[in-house]
Design an enzyme around this catalytic site. Structure first.
Site, short mmCIF file in Angstrom:
data_model
loop_
_atom_site.label_atom_id
_atom_site.label_comp_id
_atom_site.label_asym_id
_atom_site.label_seq_id
_atom_site.Cartn_x
_atom_site.Cartn_y
_atom_site.Cartn_z
N ASP A 132 33.70 37.72 43.03
CA ASP A 132 35.07 38.15 42.86
C ASP A 132 35.26 39.75 43.15
O ASP A 132 36.21 40.05 44.18
CB ASP A 132 35.41 37.83 41.48
CG ASP A 132 34.49 38.54 40.47
OD1 ASP A 132 33.45 39.17 40.76
OD2 ASP A 132 34.91 38.46 39.25
N ASP A 144 31.62 46.28 42.68
CA ASP A 144 32.01 47.41 41.85
C ASP A 144 30.80 48.26 42.15
O ASP A 144 30.67 49.12 43.46
CB ASP A 144 32.14 47.35 40.54
CG ASP A 144 32.57 48.52 39.89
OD1 ASP A 144 32.49 49.76 40.21
OD2 ASP A 144 32.96 48.37 38.39
N LYS A 188 35.27 48.12 45.67
CA LYS A 188 35.53 49.31 45.36
C LYS A 188 34.51 50.40 46.03
O LYS A 188 33.59 50.63 45.54
CB LYS A 188 35.35 49.48 43.82
CG LYS A 188 36.41 48.57 43.00
CD LYS A 188 36.15 48.87 41.60
CE LYS A 188 37.19 48.07 40.45
NZ LYS A 188 36.89 48.33 39.27
N PHE A 247 40.37 49.92 37.04
CA PHE A 247 39.92 48.50 36.60
C PHE A 247 41.05 47.66 36.76
O PHE A 247 42.13 47.96 36.73
CB PHE A 247 39.75 48.45 35.26
CG PHE A 247 38.97 47.15 34.52
CD1 PHE A 247 37.72 47.16 34.67
CD2 PHE A 247 39.86 46.23 33.78
CE1 PHE A 247 36.85 45.96 34.00
CE2 PHE A 247 39.35 45.30 33.31
CZ PHE A 247 37.88 45.00 33.52
N ASP A 250 38.50 39.53 34.29
CA ASP A 250 38.45 39.50 32.97
C ASP A 250 38.71 40.95 32.37
O ASP A 250 38.07 41.65 33.01
CB ASP A 250 37.76 38.61 32.12
CG ASP A 250 36.36 39.28 31.86
OD1 ASP A 250 35.90 39.39 33.02
OD2 ASP A 250 35.90 39.59 31.00
N ARG A 252 41.78 35.95 32.79
CA ARG A 252 41.16 35.40 34.07
C ARG A 252 42.42 34.22 34.53
O ARG A 252 42.32 33.98 35.56
CB ARG A 252 40.13 34.44 33.42
CG ARG A 252 38.87 35.43 33.15
CD ARG A 252 37.45 34.39 33.27
NE ARG A 252 36.23 35.07 32.59
CZ ARG A 252 35.67 36.20 33.01
NH1 ARG A 252 35.63 36.41 34.29
NH2 ARG A 252 34.69 36.58 32.27
P1 IMP Z 1 28.79 45.73 39.59
O1 IMP Z 1 27.57 44.82 39.41
O2 IMP Z 1 29.00 47.03 39.26
O3 IMP Z 1 29.13 45.70 41.29
O4 IMP Z 1 29.89 44.89 39.18
C1 IMP Z 1 30.24 43.55 39.35
C2 IMP Z 1 30.85 42.60 38.30
O5 IMP Z 1 31.52 43.74 37.37
C3 IMP Z 1 32.07 41.75 38.97
O6 IMP Z 1 31.45 40.57 39.39
C4 IMP Z 1 32.89 41.62 37.62
O7 IMP Z 1 32.43 40.52 36.78
C5 IMP Z 1 32.83 42.98 37.23
N1 IMP Z 1 33.77 43.75 37.31
C6 IMP Z 1 33.64 45.17 38.32
N2 IMP Z 1 34.88 45.95 38.41
C7 IMP Z 1 35.74 45.04 37.64
C8 IMP Z 1 37.30 45.15 37.47
O8 IMP Z 1 37.98 45.94 38.17
N3 IMP Z 1 37.94 44.25 36.63
C9 IMP Z 1 37.03 43.14 36.21
N4 IMP Z 1 35.82 42.84 36.40
C10 IMP Z 1 35.32 43.80 36.92
MG MG Z 2 31.53 38.59 39.12
#
Ligand code: IMP
Ligand code: MG
Length: 177
Positions: free
Chosen positions: A102, A105, A133, A154, A161, A167
């Site tokens: 999805d 980040d 991002k 966010f 979610d 969701r």
């Molecule tokens: P990462 O491991 O920091 O890249 O985060 C990835 C996971 O964090 C994604 O698969 C989402 O489940 C969650 N996530 C990151 N940013 C957001 C956001 O802005 N809204 C909701 N969920 C997020």
């Molecule tokens: Mg995810």
């Protein structure tokens, strides 16, 4: 119109139509690379369920799909710890893989997953993420198919979610500070 989820207010950010247009583009890009193969789409639950449904409907070529689970998120802040992969029910040896996420980040989740997938003798591994991002990304793994590059704020809806809620909202909303 603004919406309220728990203690935060969110403002409309991307419409269903805008999201679908980018998904159609992603499906075309994936098809350009893989339509003569039978790729395995590995969908990362829970967040990617809605994206995966629309992406798979837009992808009109032979494909297999497996749904797996990994979690790395608590509230609005990413944590460093990432869990194991659960539910992979297809032998991905010698297969072309498209990971369906999805949102990327910090990149911790995708990096962990990428490492797990790379333990198998796959033929190729590609990543499709609806949202990315760039300001938050700390890894150097190439994201092959990106729906939207978005600011480091966010968002919620369309599978994503905020503390388990939101969701089911069909469009994307951005947090209002
Ligand atoms: P990462 O491991 O920091 O890249 O985060 C990835 C996971 O964090 C994604 O698969 C989402 O489940 C969650 N996530 C990151 N940013 C957001 C956001 O802005 N809204 C909701 N969920 C997020
Ligand atoms: Mg995810």
């Amino acid at each position: 119109m603004e919406i309220q989820i728990l203690d935060h207010t969110f403002v409309p950010y991307l419409s269903q139509e805008a999201i679908q247009a980018q998904i159609d583009r992603l499906a075309d890009e994936i098809a350009a690379d893989l339509k003569d193969e039978i790729p395995v789409f590995i969908v990362i639950l829970n967040g990617a369920f809605m994206f995966a449904a629309d992406l798979m409907k837009a992808y009109s070529h032979p494909a297999e799909i497996s749904f797996v689970k990994m979690a790395s998120y608590q509230g609005t802040q990413s944590t460093e710890q990432v869990s194991q992969l659960l539910g992979l029910d297809i032998d991905i040896t010698n297969r072309h893989i498209v990971i369906v996420e999805d949102i990327v980040d910090t990149g911790n989740t995708i990096a962990e997953l990428y490492n797990i997938i790379n333990r198998y003798q796959t033929r190729s591994v590609r990543i499709a993420t609806l949202f990315y991002k760039p300001e938050a990304y700390k890894k150097d793994i190439t994201l092959d198919y990106v729906g939207f590059e978005i600011p480091n704020k966010f968002i919620v809806g369309y599978g994503l979610d905020y503390n388990k809620q939101g969701r089911n909202i069909p469009a994307i909303y951005q947090i209002k500070y």
